[in-house]
Write a protein that holds these residues in place. Structure first.
Motif, short mmCIF file in Angstrom:
data_model
loop_
_atom_site.label_atom_id
_atom_site.label_comp_id
_atom_site.label_asym_id
_atom_site.label_seq_id
_atom_site.Cartn_x
_atom_site.Cartn_y
_atom_site.Cartn_z
N GLU A 122 70.03 74.06 -8.85
CA GLU A 122 69.76 72.62 -8.96
C GLU A 122 68.43 72.31 -8.84
O GLU A 122 67.82 72.81 -7.79
CB GLU A 122 70.90 72.05 -8.22
N PRO A 123 67.92 71.16 -9.24
CA PRO A 123 66.64 70.54 -9.05
C PRO A 123 66.81 69.79 -7.66
O PRO A 123 67.57 69.60 -7.22
CB PRO A 123 66.56 69.52 -10.17
N TYR A 124 65.39 69.71 -7.18
CA TYR A 124 65.47 69.30 -5.57
C TYR A 124 65.59 67.96 -5.53
O TYR A 124 66.39 67.26 -4.77
CB TYR A 124 64.02 69.41 -5.08
N CYS A 160 61.79 66.06 -9.25
CA CYS A 160 61.22 67.38 -8.87
C CYS A 160 62.27 68.63 -9.28
O CYS A 160 63.38 68.56 -8.99
CB CYS A 160 61.16 67.62 -7.12
N ALA A 161 61.54 69.68 -9.75
CA ALA A 161 62.19 70.62 -10.54
C ALA A 161 63.08 71.62 -9.45
O ALA A 161 62.76 71.30 -8.35
CB ALA A 161 61.57 71.48 -11.47
N ALA A 162 63.73 72.54 -10.00
CA ALA A 162 64.36 73.58 -9.03
C ALA A 162 63.26 74.26 -8.36
O ALA A 162 62.24 74.44 -8.98
CB ALA A 162 65.37 74.50 -10.06
#
Length: 290
Positions: free
Chosen positions: A138-140, A144-146
């Motif tokens: 899962e993304p942060y 913000c992406a994974a």
């Protein structure tokens, strides 16, 4: 062979922390013995090797042994980076990482890391939630992406907790796969019973994995004296340090008895922590445990 109701109990080797360069030989000897796991302690303000870095090195010289932190003081670390480090090690070791974590109790460790000692339990809960999400891909956050790589083990490496207090024992059932118990056979059962009770209350399937830790040193008197001195220095901050040193097992019969006692309690694995720096400790333990 020592067995439990669930089958054969396994044995691990807890690596000494005073001689980082010598740990490769310890790992190679353990790989060829009746052992399942390499364990390594964690501290920040101490002359010990950093466990994730060290276990990553040992992953490269072993093929079958599990690599276990006992316990990594997670609140000292930033959760996203810790999640990435653990996933990387789990990936490189083909799923052999067991991440044993705890809150720690040394004020100087928290001072050096810039973290709060008094809020370490809440910080650990938040860390685990974050790491679980990241290990699932899962993304942060929304912005913000994974954070990769994904671990080799689906959902993240095996997660165990070192715990003594009720809140920490409850955390085992809420977040983890089991308990790391640095407790002697005389009072370990209350910890095991509490974890199993919490496990049932959370309606978790199966049963928690229980790993016991036993401190030991085998060999000539000077080897045992050196081990006691090393252990005393490591636990100097702990009010129970002297009793822990006094409880170190130094005779084959003591080791066999402790292993059987833990087996009778349904323990899945016993990790024998060797404070003697002589790698012959591995072979001596192997002869005793068969």
């Amino acid at each position: 062979m020592i067995t439990t109701e669930s089958g054969r109990m396994t044995f691990g080797i807890g690596l000494p922390i005073g001689d980082p360069e010598g740990l490769t030989e310890w790992a190679l000897r353990a790989e060829n013995g009746p052992f399942s796991t390499l364990g390594l302690l964690d501290r920040l303000v101490y002359d010990n090797p950093e466990p994730l870095v060290t276990l990553a090195h040992l992953a490269g010289v072993t093929q079958r042994l599990r690599l276990q932190t006992e316990v990594l003081i997670a609140p000292l670390r930033e959760p996203a980076l810790l999640a990435k480090q653990a996933a990387t090690l789990d990936r490189l070791s083909h799923g052999r990482l067991t991440l044993g974590v705890g809150v720690g109790g040394r004020a100087d460790d928290h001072e050096a890391s810039g973290t709060e000692l008094r809020t370490r339990g809440k910080r650990l809960d938040a860390q685990i939630a974050t790491m679980r999400r990241l290990w699932a891909g899962e993304p942060y956050s929304d912005s913000c992406a994974a954070i990769g790589p994904l671990p080799h083990t689906a959902g993240g490496p095996e997660l165990l907790f070192g715990a003594f207090q009720p809140a920490a024992l409850e955390r085992v059932a809420r977040w983890g796969g089991g308990l790391l118990a640095a407790a002697p056979p005389a009072w370990a059962p209350r910890l095991f019973d509490a974890v199993r009770r919490f496990w049932a209350e959370y309606d978790r399937p199966g049963s928690p994995r229980i790993v016991a830790q036993v401190n030991t040193a085998l060999g000539a008197p000077e080897v045992i004296d050196d081990a006691r001195a090393a252990m005393s220095a490591y636990y100097a901050f702990n009010e129970y340090g002297n009793s822990m040193v006094d409880g170190m097992l130094t005779e084959p019969a003591q080791i066999r008895t402790a292993a059987q006692q833990f087996a009778d309690m349904g323990v899945d694995e016993v990790v024998f922590y060797c404070y003697g720096r002589d790698p012959e400790q591995v072979d001596r333990l192997a002869d005793i445990l068969g």
